[in-house]
Design an enzyme around this catalytic site. Structure first.
Site: not given
Ligand code: NAD
Length: 243
Positions: A155, A159
Protein backbone atom coordinates in the site's frame (compact mmCIF):
# COMPACT_ATOMS: atom_id res chain seq x y z
CA UNK A 1 -18.28 28.07 -7.54
CA UNK A 2 -18.02 24.96 -9.76
CA UNK A 3 -21.20 25.33 -11.78
CA UNK A 4 -20.79 24.28 -15.40
CA UNK A 5 -17.90 22.01 -14.40
CA UNK A 6 -17.87 18.22 -14.69
CA UNK A 7 -16.16 16.15 -12.01
CA UNK A 8 -15.22 12.49 -12.36
CA UNK A 9 -14.70 10.74 -9.01
CA UNK A 10 -13.55 7.12 -8.78
CA UNK A 11 -14.58 4.88 -5.87
CA UNK A 12 -17.46 7.27 -5.24
CA UNK A 13 -20.06 4.82 -3.96
CA UNK A 14 -18.84 5.07 -0.37
CA UNK A 15 -16.29 6.52 2.04
CA UNK A 16 -14.04 9.39 1.02
CA UNK A 17 -15.03 9.19 -2.68
CA UNK A 18 -18.71 9.57 -1.87
CA UNK A 19 -18.01 12.58 0.37
CA UNK A 20 -15.90 14.14 -2.40
CA UNK A 21 -18.63 13.59 -5.02
CA UNK A 22 -21.20 15.19 -2.70
CA UNK A 23 -18.93 18.12 -1.83
CA UNK A 24 -18.15 18.91 -5.49
CA UNK A 25 -21.84 18.64 -6.35
CA UNK A 26 -22.70 20.98 -3.47
CA UNK A 27 -20.44 23.55 -5.15
CA UNK A 28 -22.43 23.19 -8.39
CA UNK A 29 -20.42 20.61 -10.34
CA UNK A 30 -22.02 17.81 -12.37
CA UNK A 31 -20.58 14.46 -11.28
CA UNK A 32 -19.67 11.15 -12.91
CA UNK A 33 -19.77 8.66 -10.03
CA UNK A 34 -17.46 5.73 -10.78
CA UNK A 35 -17.83 2.57 -8.71
CA UNK A 36 -16.55 -0.98 -8.82
CA UNK A 37 -18.78 -3.33 -6.86
CA UNK A 38 -21.88 -1.90 -5.23
CA UNK A 39 -24.30 -0.51 -7.82
CA UNK A 40 -27.03 0.05 -5.22
CA UNK A 41 -24.79 2.34 -3.16
CA UNK A 42 -23.56 4.15 -6.27
CA UNK A 43 -27.15 4.77 -7.43
CA UNK A 44 -28.02 5.99 -3.93
CA UNK A 45 -25.14 8.51 -4.10
CA UNK A 46 -26.34 9.66 -7.53
CA UNK A 47 -29.94 10.09 -6.28
CA UNK A 48 -28.72 11.95 -3.22
CA UNK A 49 -26.64 14.34 -5.40
CA UNK A 50 -29.42 15.01 -7.91
CA UNK A 51 -32.07 15.59 -5.24
CA UNK A 52 -29.91 17.72 -2.95
CA UNK A 53 -28.13 19.91 -5.48
CA UNK A 54 -30.06 19.65 -8.79
CA UNK A 55 -26.90 18.89 -10.77
CA UNK A 56 -26.41 16.10 -13.30
CA UNK A 57 -25.04 12.86 -11.86
CA UNK A 58 -24.60 9.44 -13.47
CA UNK A 59 -23.10 6.22 -12.06
CA UNK A 60 -20.61 4.15 -14.09
CA UNK A 61 -19.23 0.72 -13.23
CA UNK A 62 -15.55 0.21 -14.00
CA UNK A 63 -12.43 -1.43 -12.66
CA UNK A 64 -9.78 1.29 -12.58
CA UNK A 65 -6.96 -1.27 -12.78
CA UNK A 66 -8.01 -2.16 -16.35
CA UNK A 67 -6.54 0.03 -19.09
CA UNK A 68 -9.24 -1.01 -21.58
CA UNK A 69 -12.17 -0.63 -19.16
CA UNK A 70 -11.05 2.86 -18.13
CA UNK A 71 -10.61 3.83 -21.79
CA UNK A 72 -14.22 2.78 -22.49
CA UNK A 73 -15.38 4.47 -19.26
CA UNK A 74 -13.91 7.84 -20.22
CA UNK A 75 -15.36 7.52 -23.74
CA UNK A 76 -18.84 6.97 -22.23
CA UNK A 77 -18.46 9.87 -19.80
CA UNK A 78 -17.37 12.14 -22.65
CA UNK A 79 -20.49 11.14 -24.63
CA UNK A 80 -22.74 11.90 -21.62
CA UNK A 81 -21.08 15.04 -20.22
CA UNK A 82 -18.99 16.24 -23.22
CA UNK A 83 -16.02 17.23 -21.03
CA UNK A 84 -14.24 16.47 -17.74
CA UNK A 85 -12.84 19.42 -15.76
CA UNK A 86 -11.99 17.75 -12.45
CA UNK A 87 -10.64 14.22 -12.06
CA UNK A 88 -10.41 12.76 -8.57
CA UNK A 89 -8.52 9.46 -8.40
CA UNK A 90 -9.83 8.09 -5.14
CA UNK A 91 -10.42 4.35 -5.79
CA UNK A 92 -8.08 2.31 -3.66
CA UNK A 93 -7.68 -0.95 -1.76
CA UNK A 94 -5.59 -2.35 1.08
CA UNK A 95 -4.31 -5.91 1.44
CA UNK A 96 -2.18 -5.59 4.56
CA UNK A 97 0.36 -8.12 5.73
CA UNK A 98 3.95 -8.28 6.89
CA UNK A 99 6.49 -8.02 4.11
CA UNK A 100 8.13 -11.36 4.98
CA UNK A 101 4.82 -13.14 4.35
CA UNK A 102 3.20 -10.96 1.69
CA UNK A 103 1.96 -12.84 -1.38
CA UNK A 104 2.76 -11.73 -4.90
CA UNK A 105 -0.99 -11.38 -5.50
CA UNK A 106 -1.38 -8.96 -2.54
CA UNK A 107 1.45 -6.81 -3.82
CA UNK A 108 0.36 -6.81 -7.47
CA UNK A 109 -3.34 -6.18 -6.89
CA UNK A 110 -2.71 -3.20 -4.60
CA UNK A 111 -0.24 -1.66 -7.06
CA UNK A 112 -2.64 -2.36 -9.96
CA UNK A 113 -5.61 -0.65 -8.33
CA UNK A 114 -3.95 2.21 -6.48
CA UNK A 115 -1.08 3.17 -8.78
CA UNK A 116 -1.88 1.78 -12.22
CA UNK A 117 -5.53 2.74 -11.73
CA UNK A 118 -4.47 6.35 -11.16
CA UNK A 119 -2.25 6.22 -14.25
CA UNK A 120 -5.06 4.67 -16.35
CA UNK A 121 -7.50 7.42 -15.42
CA UNK A 122 -5.03 10.27 -15.98
CA UNK A 123 -3.93 8.68 -19.26
CA UNK A 124 -7.46 8.63 -20.67
CA UNK A 125 -8.77 11.88 -19.17
CA UNK A 126 -5.81 14.20 -19.79
CA UNK A 127 -6.25 14.30 -23.60
CA UNK A 128 -9.75 15.73 -22.98
CA UNK A 129 -8.33 18.31 -20.59
CA UNK A 130 -5.52 19.21 -23.00
CA UNK A 131 -8.09 19.81 -25.75
CA UNK A 132 -10.19 21.89 -23.34
CA UNK A 133 -7.06 23.87 -22.37
CA UNK A 134 -7.39 23.23 -18.65
CA UNK A 135 -8.27 20.89 -15.83
CA UNK A 136 -7.70 19.82 -12.24
CA UNK A 137 -6.46 16.39 -11.26
CA UNK A 138 -6.44 15.35 -7.60
CA UNK A 139 -4.98 11.99 -6.60
CA UNK A 140 -5.67 10.44 -3.22
CA UNK A 141 -2.41 9.19 -1.72
CA UNK A 142 -1.84 8.44 1.97
CA UNK A 143 0.45 9.36 4.86
CA UNK A 144 1.60 5.72 4.59
CA UNK A 145 3.49 6.85 1.49
CA UNK A 146 5.31 9.54 3.45
CA UNK A 147 6.13 7.92 6.80
CA UNK A 148 5.66 4.20 5.99
CA UNK A 149 3.45 1.86 8.01
CA UNK A 150 4.31 -1.66 9.17
CA UNK A 151 2.09 -4.18 7.35
CA UNK A 152 1.53 -1.90 4.37
CA UNK A 153 4.57 -2.46 2.12
CA UNK A 154 2.31 -2.87 -0.94
CA UNK A 155 0.00 0.00 0.00
CA UNK A 156 2.68 2.53 0.96
CA UNK A 157 4.65 1.68 -2.21
CA UNK A 158 1.52 2.20 -4.33
CA UNK A 159 0.70 5.51 -2.64
CA UNK A 160 4.32 6.74 -2.85
CA UNK A 161 4.10 5.91 -6.57
CA UNK A 162 1.00 8.09 -6.74
CA UNK A 163 3.03 11.01 -5.35
CA UNK A 164 5.76 10.54 -7.98
CA UNK A 165 3.13 10.26 -10.70
CA UNK A 166 1.43 13.42 -9.38
CA UNK A 167 4.62 15.48 -9.52
CA UNK A 168 5.63 14.34 -13.01
CA UNK A 169 2.10 14.85 -14.32
CA UNK A 170 2.08 18.31 -12.71
CA UNK A 171 5.27 19.25 -14.55
CA UNK A 172 4.17 17.73 -17.88
CA UNK A 173 0.69 19.19 -17.87
CA UNK A 174 1.37 22.62 -16.39
CA UNK A 175 1.90 24.09 -19.86
CA UNK A 176 -1.66 22.95 -20.71
CA UNK A 177 -3.15 24.77 -17.72
CA UNK A 178 -3.83 21.48 -15.93
CA UNK A 179 -2.93 21.31 -12.23
CA UNK A 180 -2.15 17.97 -10.61
CA UNK A 181 -2.05 17.58 -6.83
CA UNK A 182 -2.28 14.85 -4.24
CA UNK A 183 -4.15 14.66 -0.95
CA UNK A 184 -2.60 12.41 1.69
CA UNK A 185 -5.14 11.44 4.35
CA UNK A 186 -4.13 10.03 7.71
CA UNK A 187 -6.60 7.81 9.56
CA UNK A 188 -10.09 8.61 8.31
CA UNK A 189 -13.27 6.90 9.56
CA UNK A 190 -14.39 4.65 6.63
CA UNK A 191 -14.88 0.95 5.80
CA UNK A 192 -11.13 0.82 5.11
CA UNK A 193 -10.29 1.63 8.73
CA UNK A 194 -13.27 -0.08 10.41
CA UNK A 195 -10.97 -2.63 12.07
CA UNK A 196 -9.08 0.10 13.91
CA UNK A 197 -11.04 0.91 17.06
CA UNK A 198 -11.25 4.39 18.57
CA UNK A 199 -9.36 3.01 21.61
CA UNK A 200 -6.43 1.97 19.41
CA UNK A 201 -3.04 3.25 20.68
CA UNK A 202 -2.61 4.77 17.19
CA UNK A 203 -4.80 7.64 18.39
CA UNK A 204 -2.01 8.68 20.78
CA UNK A 205 0.26 9.23 17.76
CA UNK A 206 -2.17 11.73 16.19
CA UNK A 207 -1.54 15.26 17.55
CA UNK A 208 -5.26 16.14 17.13
CA UNK A 209 -6.12 12.90 19.05
CA UNK A 210 -8.89 11.67 16.76
CA UNK A 211 -9.52 10.05 13.39
CA UNK A 212 -10.55 12.33 10.54
CA UNK A 213 -14.00 12.54 8.95
CA UNK A 214 -14.54 11.93 5.22
CA UNK A 215 -15.90 15.48 4.87
CA UNK A 216 -12.55 16.85 6.09
CA UNK A 217 -10.77 15.12 3.19
CA UNK A 218 -13.49 16.27 0.76
CA UNK A 219 -12.88 19.88 1.80
CA UNK A 220 -9.19 19.58 0.86
CA UNK A 221 -10.10 18.07 -2.51
CA UNK A 222 -12.61 20.85 -3.20
CA UNK A 223 -9.98 23.45 -2.28
CA UNK A 224 -7.52 21.98 -4.81
CA UNK A 225 -10.28 21.66 -7.41
CA UNK A 226 -10.91 25.40 -7.07
CA UNK A 227 -7.27 26.56 -6.95
CA UNK A 228 -5.55 27.74 -10.10
CA UNK A 229 -1.97 28.38 -8.91
CA UNK A 230 -1.24 25.30 -6.82
CA UNK A 231 0.30 22.30 -8.58
CA UNK A 232 2.50 19.36 -7.60
CA UNK A 233 1.72 19.58 -3.88
CA UNK A 234 0.91 16.80 -1.44
CA UNK A 235 -1.68 18.15 0.98
CA UNK A 236 -1.79 16.13 4.20
CA UNK A 237 -5.14 15.81 5.93
CA UNK A 238 -3.96 13.79 8.88
CA UNK A 239 -4.44 15.52 12.22
CA UNK A 240 -0.70 16.18 12.23
CA UNK A 241 0.47 12.54 12.29
CA UNK A 242 3.01 12.96 9.48
CA UNK A 243 4.50 16.35 10.28
P1 NAD B 1 -13.27 2.51 0.95
O1 NAD B 1 -12.77 1.11 0.97
O2 NAD B 1 -14.42 2.90 1.80
O3 NAD B 1 -13.57 2.96 -0.55
C1 NAD B 1 -12.74 2.64 -1.61
C2 NAD B 1 -13.50 2.82 -2.89
O4 NAD B 1 -12.67 2.42 -4.00
C3 NAD B 1 -14.75 1.94 -2.94
O5 NAD B 1 -15.82 2.70 -3.48
C4 NAD B 1 -14.36 0.82 -3.90
O6 NAD B 1 -15.46 0.27 -4.61
C5 NAD B 1 -13.43 1.57 -4.84
N1 NAD B 1 -12.55 0.64 -5.56
C6 NAD B 1 -11.75 -0.30 -5.04
N2 NAD B 1 -11.13 -0.98 -6.03
C7 NAD B 1 -11.57 -0.45 -7.20
C8 NAD B 1 -11.30 -0.71 -8.57
N3 NAD B 1 -10.45 -1.67 -8.95
N4 NAD B 1 -11.94 0.04 -9.52
C9 NAD B 1 -12.80 1.03 -9.15
N5 NAD B 1 -13.09 1.32 -7.87
C10 NAD B 1 -12.49 0.58 -6.91
O7 NAD B 1 -11.99 3.39 1.28
P2 NAD B 1 -11.81 4.92 1.71
O8 NAD B 1 -11.29 4.89 3.09
O9 NAD B 1 -12.99 5.75 1.36
O10 NAD B 1 -10.56 5.28 0.77
C11 NAD B 1 -10.63 6.11 -0.36
C12 NAD B 1 -9.21 6.44 -0.78
O11 NAD B 1 -8.54 7.11 0.28
C13 NAD B 1 -8.37 5.22 -1.11
O12 NAD B 1 -7.51 5.49 -2.20
C14 NAD B 1 -7.56 5.03 0.15
O13 NAD B 1 -6.37 4.34 -0.11
C15 NAD B 1 -7.33 6.46 0.56
N6 NAD B 1 -7.01 6.63 1.97
C16 NAD B 1 -7.88 6.27 2.95
C17 NAD B 1 -7.52 6.46 4.27
C18 NAD B 1 -8.45 6.09 5.41
O14 NAD B 1 -8.02 6.20 6.55
N7 NAD B 1 -9.68 5.73 5.16
C19 NAD B 1 -6.26 6.96 4.61
C20 NAD B 1 -5.39 7.31 3.58
C21 NAD B 1 -5.78 7.14 2.27
Amino acid sequence: MLSGKVSLVTGASRGIGKAVAIKLASLGSDVAVVYHGNSEKAEETVRNIRESFGVKAIAYKADVSSYEETKELVKKIKEDFSHVDILVNNAGIVKDGLLAMMSEESFDSVIDTNLKGTFNMIRHVCPLMIRAKGGRIINISSVSAIIGNPGQANYSASKAGVIGLTKTAAKELAAKNITVNAVAPGFIKTDMTENIGEDNPLIQMIPLRRFGEVEEVAEAVAFLASSSYITGVVLKVDGGIAM
